[in-house]
Every structure is written in C-alpha cells, then in structure tokens.
Scaffold this motif. Structure first.
Motif, PDB file in Angstrom:
ATOM      1  N   GLU A  98       0.824  -1.213   0.000  1.00  0.00           N
ATOM      2  CA  GLU A  98       0.000   0.000   0.000  1.00  0.00           C
ATOM      3  C   GLU A  98       0.859   1.265   0.000  1.00  0.00           C
ATOM      4  OE1 GLU A  98       0.316  -1.492   4.273  1.00  0.00           O
ATOM      5  OE2 GLU A  98      -0.128  -2.411   2.345  1.00  0.00           O
ATOM      6  N   VAL A  99       2.036   1.202   0.610  1.00  0.00           N
ATOM      7  CA  VAL A  99       2.951   2.351   0.590  1.00  0.00           C
ATOM      8  C   VAL A  99       3.558   2.503  -0.804  1.00  0.00           C
ATOM      9  CG1 VAL A  99       5.105   3.286   1.520  1.00  0.00           C
ATOM     10  CG2 VAL A  99       3.417   2.273   3.064  1.00  0.00           C
ATOM     11  N   LEU A 100       3.942   1.380  -1.427  1.00  0.00           N
ATOM     12  CA  LEU A 100       4.459   1.443  -2.799  1.00  0.00           C
ATOM     13  C   LEU A 100       3.418   2.036  -3.748  1.00  0.00           C
ATOM     14  CD1 LEU A 100       6.327  -1.977  -3.141  1.00  0.00           C
ATOM     15  CD2 LEU A 100       7.356   0.310  -3.119  1.00  0.00           C
ATOM     16  N   ALA A 101       2.167   1.619  -3.607  1.00  0.00           N
ATOM     17  CA  ALA A 101       1.102   2.150  -4.462  1.00  0.00           C
ATOM     18  C   ALA A 101       0.925   3.651  -4.231  1.00  0.00           C
ATOM     19  CB  ALA A 101      -0.197   1.400  -4.201  1.00  0.00           C
ATOM     20  N   MET A 102       0.957   4.086  -2.974  1.00  0.00           N
ATOM     21  CA  MET A 102       0.830   5.506  -2.659  1.00  0.00           C
ATOM     22  C   MET A 102       2.009   6.290  -3.233  1.00  0.00           C
ATOM     23  SD  MET A 102       2.154   8.028  -0.361  1.00  0.00           S
ATOM     24  CE  MET A 102       2.934   7.037   0.869  1.00  0.00           C
ATOM     25  N   LEU A 103       3.225   5.758  -3.109  1.00  0.00           N
ATOM     26  CA  LEU A 103       4.399   6.439  -3.650  1.00  0.00           C
ATOM     27  C   LEU A 103       4.347   6.506  -5.175  1.00  0.00           C
ATOM     28  CD1 LEU A 103       7.180   4.990  -1.327  1.00  0.00           C
ATOM     29  CD2 LEU A 103       6.292   7.335  -1.338  1.00  0.00           C
ATOM     30  N   ASN A 104       3.809   5.469  -5.790  1.00  0.00           N
ATOM     31  CA  ASN A 104       3.650   5.477  -7.242  1.00  0.00           C
ATOM     32  C   ASN A 104       2.697   6.588  -7.668  1.00  0.00           C
ATOM     33  OD1 ASN A 104       3.749   4.736  -9.942  1.00  0.00           O
ATOM     34  ND2 ASN A 104       2.379   3.006  -9.702  1.00  0.00           N
ATOM     35  N   ARG A 105       1.560   6.703  -6.979  1.00  0.00           N
ATOM     36  CA  ARG A 105       0.608   7.784  -7.288  1.00  0.00           C
ATOM     37  C   ARG A 105       1.242   9.153  -7.063  1.00  0.00           C
ATOM     38  NH1 ARG A 105      -2.621   4.277  -4.421  1.00  0.00           N
ATOM     39  NH2 ARG A 105      -2.565   5.599  -2.556  1.00  0.00           N
ATOM     40  N   LEU A 106       1.975   9.277  -5.969  1.00  0.00           N
ATOM     41  CA  LEU A 106       2.638  10.537  -5.647  1.00  0.00           C
ATOM     42  C   LEU A 106       3.676  10.893  -6.712  1.00  0.00           C
ATOM     43  CD1 LEU A 106       2.878  12.749  -3.479  1.00  0.00           C
ATOM     44  CD2 LEU A 106       4.539  11.303  -2.331  1.00  0.00           C
ATOM     45  N   MET A 156      15.299   4.932  -6.260  1.00  0.00           N
ATOM     46  CA  MET A 156      15.595   3.721  -5.500  1.00  0.00           C
ATOM     47  C   MET A 156      16.918   3.961  -4.783  1.00  0.00           C
ATOM     48  SD  MET A 156      14.729   0.735  -8.308  1.00  0.00           S
ATOM     49  CE  MET A 156      15.475   1.578  -9.716  1.00  0.00           C
ATOM     50  N   ILE A 157      17.021   3.477  -3.565  1.00  0.00           N
ATOM     51  CA  ILE A 157      18.285   3.493  -2.846  1.00  0.00           C
ATOM     52  C   ILE A 157      18.889   2.108  -3.056  1.00  0.00           C
ATOM     53  CG2 ILE A 157      19.423   3.726  -0.606  1.00  0.00           C
ATOM     54  CD1 ILE A 157      17.001   5.476   0.268  1.00  0.00           C
ATOM     55  N   VAL A 158      20.049   2.066  -3.714  1.00  0.00           N
ATOM     56  CA  VAL A 158      20.647   0.795  -4.125  1.00  0.00           C
ATOM     57  C   VAL A 158      22.039   0.659  -3.517  1.00  0.00           C
ATOM     58  CG1 VAL A 158      21.409  -0.569  -6.120  1.00  0.00           C
ATOM     59  CG2 VAL A 158      19.339   0.845  -6.282  1.00  0.00           C
ATOM     60  N   GLU A 159      22.282  -0.494  -2.926  1.00  0.00           N
ATOM     61  CA  GLU A 159      23.598  -0.836  -2.386  1.00  0.00           C
ATOM     62  C   GLU A 159      23.972  -2.217  -2.919  1.00  0.00           C
ATOM     63  OE1 GLU A 159      25.557   0.649   0.443  1.00  0.00           O
ATOM     64  OE2 GLU A 159      24.466   2.476  -0.048  1.00  0.00           O
ATOM     65  N   ASP A 160      25.117  -2.334  -3.586  1.00  0.00           N
ATOM     66  CA  ASP A 160      25.581  -3.623  -4.118  1.00  0.00           C
ATOM     67  C   ASP A 160      24.505  -4.315  -4.951  1.00  0.00           C
ATOM     68  OD1 ASP A 160      28.102  -3.346  -2.861  1.00  0.00           O
ATOM     69  OD2 ASP A 160      27.236  -4.078  -0.981  1.00  0.00           O
ATOM     70  N   ASP A 161      23.883  -3.581  -5.871  1.00  0.00           N
ATOM     71  CA  ASP A 161      22.841  -4.090  -6.777  1.00  0.00           C
ATOM     72  C   ASP A 161      21.580  -4.561  -6.056  1.00  0.00           C
ATOM     73  OD1 ASP A 161      24.307  -3.540  -9.088  1.00  0.00           O
ATOM     74  OD2 ASP A 161      25.309  -5.486  -9.025  1.00  0.00           O
ATOM     75  N   GLU A 162      21.391  -4.159  -4.827  1.00  0.00           N
ATOM     76  CA  GLU A 162      20.204  -4.526  -4.051  1.00  0.00           C
ATOM     77  C   GLU A 162      19.415  -3.258  -3.729  1.00  0.00           C
ATOM     78  OE1 GLU A 162      19.597  -7.570  -0.500  1.00  0.00           O
ATOM     79  OE2 GLU A 162      20.655  -5.758   0.165  1.00  0.00           O
ATOM     80  N   ILE A 163      18.116  -3.276  -4.032  1.00  0.00           N
ATOM     81  CA  ILE A 163      17.259  -2.132  -3.699  1.00  0.00           C
ATOM     82  C   ILE A 163      16.951  -2.224  -2.210  1.00  0.00           C
ATOM     83  CG2 ILE A 163      15.091  -0.932  -4.164  1.00  0.00           C
ATOM     84  CD1 ILE A 163      15.069  -2.558  -6.865  1.00  0.00           C
ATOM     85  N   VAL A 164      17.494  -1.285  -1.447  1.00  0.00           N
ATOM     86  CA  VAL A 164      17.338  -1.323   0.011  1.00  0.00           C
ATOM     87  C   VAL A 164      16.336  -0.307   0.529  1.00  0.00           C
ATOM     88  CG1 VAL A 164      19.664  -2.258   0.342  1.00  0.00           C
ATOM     89  CG2 VAL A 164      19.307   0.223   0.437  1.00  0.00           C
ATOM     90  N   GLY A 165      15.922   0.645  -0.327  1.00  0.00           N
ATOM     91  CA  GLY A 165      14.981   1.658   0.119  1.00  0.00           C
ATOM     92  C   GLY A 165      14.545   2.552  -1.018  1.00  0.00           C
ATOM     93  N   LEU A 166      13.750   3.548  -0.646  1.00  0.00           N
ATOM     94  CA  LEU A 166      13.200   4.506  -1.612  1.00  0.00           C
ATOM     95  C   LEU A 166      13.299   5.913  -1.048  1.00  0.00           C
ATOM     96  CD1 LEU A 166       9.905   2.586  -2.451  1.00  0.00           C
ATOM     97  CD2 LEU A 166      12.046   2.545  -3.753  1.00  0.00           C
ATOM     98  N   CYS A 167      13.375   6.876  -1.951  1.00  0.00           N
ATOM     99  CA  CYS A 167      13.385   8.290  -1.587  1.00  0.00           C
ATOM    100  C   CYS A 167      12.563   9.013  -2.628  1.00  0.00           C
ATOM    101  CB  CYS A 167      14.823   8.805  -1.580  1.00  0.00           C
ATOM    102  SG  CYS A 167      14.963  10.548  -1.192  1.00  0.00           S
ATOM    103  N   SER A 168      11.783   9.999  -2.196  1.00  0.00           N
ATOM    104  CA  SER A 168      10.982  10.717  -3.183  1.00  0.00           C
ATOM    105  C   SER A 168      10.666  12.141  -2.757  1.00  0.00           C
ATOM    106  CB  SER A 168       9.693   9.958  -3.473  1.00  0.00           C
ATOM    107  OG  SER A 168       8.904   9.853  -2.328  1.00  0.00           O
TER     108      SER A 168
END
Length: 156
Positions: free
Chosen positions: A34-42, A56-68
C-alpha cells in the motif's frame, strides 16, 4: 547510490519483482504494497510538473529503500521523504543516499532548498539529516504522524 524510479520500476516493485536487473532485499520489504502504491501515485502527480521525483536506494545491486519528492515543488523548494528496509537500517545506506540526493539538488537550478520531516522519536532519521547538513527549523504536529521535527538544507 540513488537511481531514478520510473513508472515501470514501480510496476515491477508492486509485483514483487526487482527492476533493471537489480535485486530485492530478501529478509524484509522496502515498503508494504500500500505504501508502494501511494508512492507510485505521488510520483505520478509530482512527476507531471517536476522530474525526477523518486529514486531507488541501491547498495551492491540490491534495492534497500526509496526516496521521493513528496509534495509538488514550489518556489525552488522540494520536500523529501525516504525509507529503508528494516534489515538494512543502521548501515549508512540512507545517509549516503540523502547525500547523493543533495548533490543532485545542488546541481539542478530548479532547486534552492530541500526540506524533510522526522518523527521526534526517530533519532536515526534525525542523524541522517544532521550528517547531511540539514538544519532543524522547528516542529509541528501532524494529524497522522504526530509530533514532527522540520528540517531544511540549502541547495544553492
């Protein structure tokens, strides 16, 4: 590192798939659906007038977080929000990502100020902003999130 999130990336994340040959954190989600969907709309709303608006916050080819960017920018001011998977917190990922976001903001002539808010109890997030030169400018009460500390960093 931060990588711009585009609509197809959100589509993949909402399906539980890592976009762009990256990997997802296996032991904890970066955000509930539900947070991903809200961030997508935003991102769609903000992206209509201002882009990029999510990363996307990426470390060593791994998505570890998001910023917007979480509000439509006005007068050169962008307001950001961010989050990292619980299993990746405390490793400096967020501090590095916000630092990179500031580098981007300072190179973009549309941006003069970056603001953010943290919960008064969220010491880790407060430290992320302090380490990146954000200044505490006040507090406010949010109907959903409760007491918040308001922060700003110049981008010029």
């Amino acid at each position: 590192m931060i990588i711009e999130l585009i609509s197809s990336d959100f589509d993949a994340l909402l399906k539980g798939i890592a976009p762009r040959h990256l990997h997802l954190v296996q032991d904890s989600a970066i955000a509930p659906p539900e947070v991903l969907a809200m961030l997508n709309r935003l991102a769609t709303d903000v992206g209509a007038t201002f882009s990029p608006s999510a990363w996307m916050i990426v470390e060593d080819d791994e998505i570890v977080g998001l910023c917007s960017v979480i509000k439509i920018p006005q007068d050169g001011k962008i307001h950001i929000g961010y989050g990292v998977a619980p299993s990746r917190q405390g490793r400096g990922c967020t501090t590095r990502a916000i630092g990179q976001l500031l580098v981007w903001a300072r190179s973009d002539p549309r941006v003069s100020l970056v603001s953010a808010e943290t919960g008064v109890e969220n010491i880790a997030s407060q430290r992320v902003l302090e380490r990146n030169g954000f200044i505490r400018i006040g507090e406010r009460i949010d109907a959903e999130d409760g007491p918040l500390i308001c922060w700003e960093a110049m981008a010029v």
